[in-house]
Design a protein around this motif. Structure first.
Motif, short mmCIF file in Angstrom:
data_model
loop_
_atom_site.label_atom_id
_atom_site.label_comp_id
_atom_site.label_asym_id
_atom_site.label_seq_id
_atom_site.Cartn_x
_atom_site.Cartn_y
_atom_site.Cartn_z
N TRP A 193 0.84 -1.21 0.00
CA TRP A 193 0.00 0.00 0.00
C TRP A 193 0.87 1.26 0.00
O TRP A 193 0.51 2.26 -0.60
CB TRP A 193 -0.95 -0.01 1.21
N ALA A 194 1.99 1.18 0.69
CA ALA A 194 2.83 2.38 0.83
C ALA A 194 3.35 2.88 -0.51
O ALA A 194 3.34 4.08 -0.79
CB ALA A 194 4.00 2.07 1.77
N VAL A 195 3.79 1.95 -1.36
CA VAL A 195 4.40 2.37 -2.63
C VAL A 195 3.34 2.99 -3.57
O VAL A 195 3.56 4.08 -4.10
CB VAL A 195 5.19 1.20 -3.27
N PRO A 196 2.17 2.37 -3.73
CA PRO A 196 1.14 3.05 -4.54
C PRO A 196 0.75 4.41 -3.97
O PRO A 196 0.49 5.35 -4.72
CB PRO A 196 -0.04 2.07 -4.51
N LEU A 197 0.71 4.54 -2.64
CA LEU A 197 0.37 5.84 -2.06
C LEU A 197 1.48 6.86 -2.34
O LEU A 197 1.20 8.03 -2.63
CB LEU A 197 0.14 5.70 -0.54
N ALA A 198 2.72 6.42 -2.29
CA ALA A 198 3.82 7.32 -2.63
C ALA A 198 3.73 7.73 -4.11
O ALA A 198 3.99 8.87 -4.47
CB ALA A 198 5.16 6.65 -2.33
N ALA B 39 12.68 -5.16 1.77
CA ALA B 39 11.90 -5.39 0.55
C ALA B 39 11.16 -4.11 0.15
O ALA B 39 11.04 -3.80 -1.04
CB ALA B 39 10.92 -6.54 0.76
N LEU B 40 10.67 -3.40 1.16
CA LEU B 40 9.98 -2.12 0.89
C LEU B 40 10.91 -1.14 0.18
O LEU B 40 10.50 -0.51 -0.81
CB LEU B 40 9.51 -1.52 2.23
N GLN B 41 12.14 -1.05 0.67
CA GLN B 41 13.09 -0.10 0.06
C GLN B 41 13.38 -0.46 -1.40
O GLN B 41 13.45 0.42 -2.25
CB GLN B 41 14.37 -0.04 0.88
N ARG B 42 13.53 -1.77 -1.64
CA ARG B 42 13.77 -2.22 -3.03
C ARG B 42 12.59 -1.83 -3.92
O ARG B 42 12.76 -1.26 -4.99
CB ARG B 42 13.94 -3.74 -3.07
N ARG B 43 11.39 -2.12 -3.41
CA ARG B 43 10.18 -1.84 -4.19
C ARG B 43 10.03 -0.34 -4.46
O ARG B 43 9.66 0.07 -5.55
CB ARG B 43 8.99 -2.35 -3.37
N ALA B 44 10.31 0.46 -3.43
CA ALA B 44 10.18 1.92 -3.58
C ALA B 44 11.17 2.44 -4.62
O ALA B 44 10.85 3.29 -5.43
CB ALA B 44 10.37 2.61 -2.23
N ARG B 45 12.42 1.88 -4.57
CA ARG B 45 13.44 2.30 -5.55
C ARG B 45 12.99 1.94 -6.96
O ARG B 45 13.05 2.75 -7.87
CB ARG B 45 14.78 1.61 -5.23
N GLU B 46 12.51 0.68 -7.11
CA GLU B 46 12.10 0.22 -8.45
C GLU B 46 10.95 1.07 -9.00
O GLU B 46 10.81 1.22 -10.21
CB GLU B 46 11.67 -1.25 -8.38
N GLY C 14 10.54 4.22 -8.32
CA GLY C 14 10.95 5.61 -8.45
C GLY C 14 10.39 6.53 -7.38
O GLY C 14 10.28 7.74 -7.61
N VAL C 15 10.02 5.97 -6.23
CA VAL C 15 9.45 6.83 -5.17
C VAL C 15 10.26 6.71 -3.87
O VAL C 15 9.73 6.97 -2.78
CB VAL C 15 7.96 6.49 -4.91
N HIS C 16 11.52 6.35 -4.02
CA HIS C 16 12.37 6.11 -2.85
C HIS C 16 12.39 7.33 -1.92
O HIS C 16 12.38 7.20 -0.69
CB HIS C 16 13.79 5.78 -3.35
N ASP C 17 12.39 8.52 -2.54
CA ASP C 17 12.50 9.74 -1.73
C ASP C 17 11.21 10.05 -0.96
O ASP C 17 11.22 10.88 -0.05
CB ASP C 17 12.87 10.94 -2.62
N LEU C 18 10.11 9.38 -1.31
CA LEU C 18 8.84 9.65 -0.61
C LEU C 18 8.51 8.60 0.45
O LEU C 18 7.49 8.70 1.13
CB LEU C 18 7.69 9.72 -1.63
N VAL C 19 9.35 7.57 0.57
CA VAL C 19 9.05 6.47 1.49
C VAL C 19 10.13 6.39 2.57
O VAL C 19 11.31 6.28 2.27
CB VAL C 19 8.96 5.13 0.72
N THR C 20 9.69 6.46 3.83
CA THR C 20 10.64 6.38 4.95
C THR C 20 10.37 5.10 5.75
O THR C 20 9.32 4.98 6.38
CB THR C 20 10.47 7.60 5.90
N PRO C 21 11.30 4.14 5.70
CA PRO C 21 11.10 2.92 6.48
C PRO C 21 11.59 3.09 7.92
O PRO C 21 12.67 3.66 8.13
CB PRO C 21 11.98 1.88 5.75
N VAL C 22 10.81 2.62 8.87
CA VAL C 22 11.19 2.75 10.28
C VAL C 22 10.91 1.42 10.97
O VAL C 22 9.77 0.92 10.90
CB VAL C 22 10.37 3.85 10.99
#
Ligand code: SAM
Length: 243
Positions: free
Chosen positions: A37-42, A60-67, A69-77
């Motif tokens: 859900w996070a990546v589509p929202l980003a 896995a989230l970071q990989r998906r966000a990079r792929e 193109g929304v890496h800068d909008l997703v912060t994993p904690v």
């Protein structure tokens, strides 16, 4: 984002954008896992913080966000919903998600209270949870009657000690869980109401069959009798603007 849940979230993001044009809505996705859900929202332009207890899921989230193109909008904690205040400021998020979370945590009331506390006044909390009655039906159809009986009678809707889930909910228990935490229910719908019952031969019938299933699913999602047998129940509930 597609499906009944996606449509509600897209509408909520549009509402947030209209209220504060030019500023990306802040989303807190608790138990967000690998970012389904996070990546589509980003990709819709939200700034999404994902809090999850699993480092593997966050990788896995970071990989998906990079792929995407929304890496800068997703912060994993890395963090636990039971100590959410340690990693997410209170009263801050424009939209809070707890999808696939309530059925795996120790204490659902505490988890929902934490989601509410992280939401800004007036913000929405979206909860997606495994439905009890779909599990009863599918076990019955598979001839696993002892499990079906347990799912129906166990107070937490579990089929036995080997059940990977801690609980399954129905419309009444999900409503009570949210309202008892001081959230106002705005949407209660099924997710995966009918598509799981469509025969494989029909499902494999190409794009027109997929469209027909999606349309059927859209019509079924809000129907009270059908949402009770949905694989998942989805609620959007709002924290009152005051209090
Ligand atoms: C079923 S997955 C759901 C992932 C995602 N939200 C989705 O809907 O696809 C549940 C996620 O919750 C995380 N989780 C489980 N217990 C948690 C807790 N106490 N605090 C934070 N995250 C938790 C798991 O690591 C996992 O990534």
């Amino acid at each position: 984002m597609t499906g009944a849940v996606g449509r509600v979230l897209v509408a909520e993001v549009a509402r947030l954008r209209e209220r504060r044009p030019g500023s990306p809505p802040s989303v807190l996705d608790v138990g967000g896992g690998s970012g389904a859900w996070a990546v589509p929202l980003a990709r819709l332009g939200c700034a999404v913080t994902v809090v999850d207890s699993s480092p593997n899921a966050l990788a896995a989230l970071q990989r998906r966000a990079r792929e995407s193109g929304v890496h800068d909008l997703v912060t994993p904690v890395q963090g636990d919903v039971d100590a959410l205040a340690e990693v997410a400021p209170p009263d801050a998020a424009d939209l809070v998600l707890g999808h696939g979370l309530v059925e795996v945590v120790d204490d659902p009331d505490r988890a929902v209270a934490a989601l509410r506390a992280a939401a800004a006044p007036g913000a929405a909390v979206s909860v997606l949870v495994a439905g009890r009655h779909a599990a009863v039906l599918s076990r019955t159809l598979a001839g696993r009657l002892a499990e079906a009986r347990a799912l129906l009678t166990d107070p937490d809707g579990r089929f036995g000690p080997d059940d990977a889930l801690r609980r399954r909910l129905d419309a009444a228990t999900l409503t009570a869980l949210l309202e008892d935490c001081g959230l106002r229910l705005e949407v209660l719908q099924g997710d995966g109401v009918l598509d799981g019952w469509v025969p494989g031969a029909v499902r494999d019938g190409g794009p027109s069959a997929a469209r027909a299933v999606a349309e059927l699913e859209e019509l079924a999602a809000p129907v009270a009798a059908l949402r009770e047998v949905a694989a998942r129940l989805h609620a959007l509930a709002r924290r009152p603007a005051t209090g």
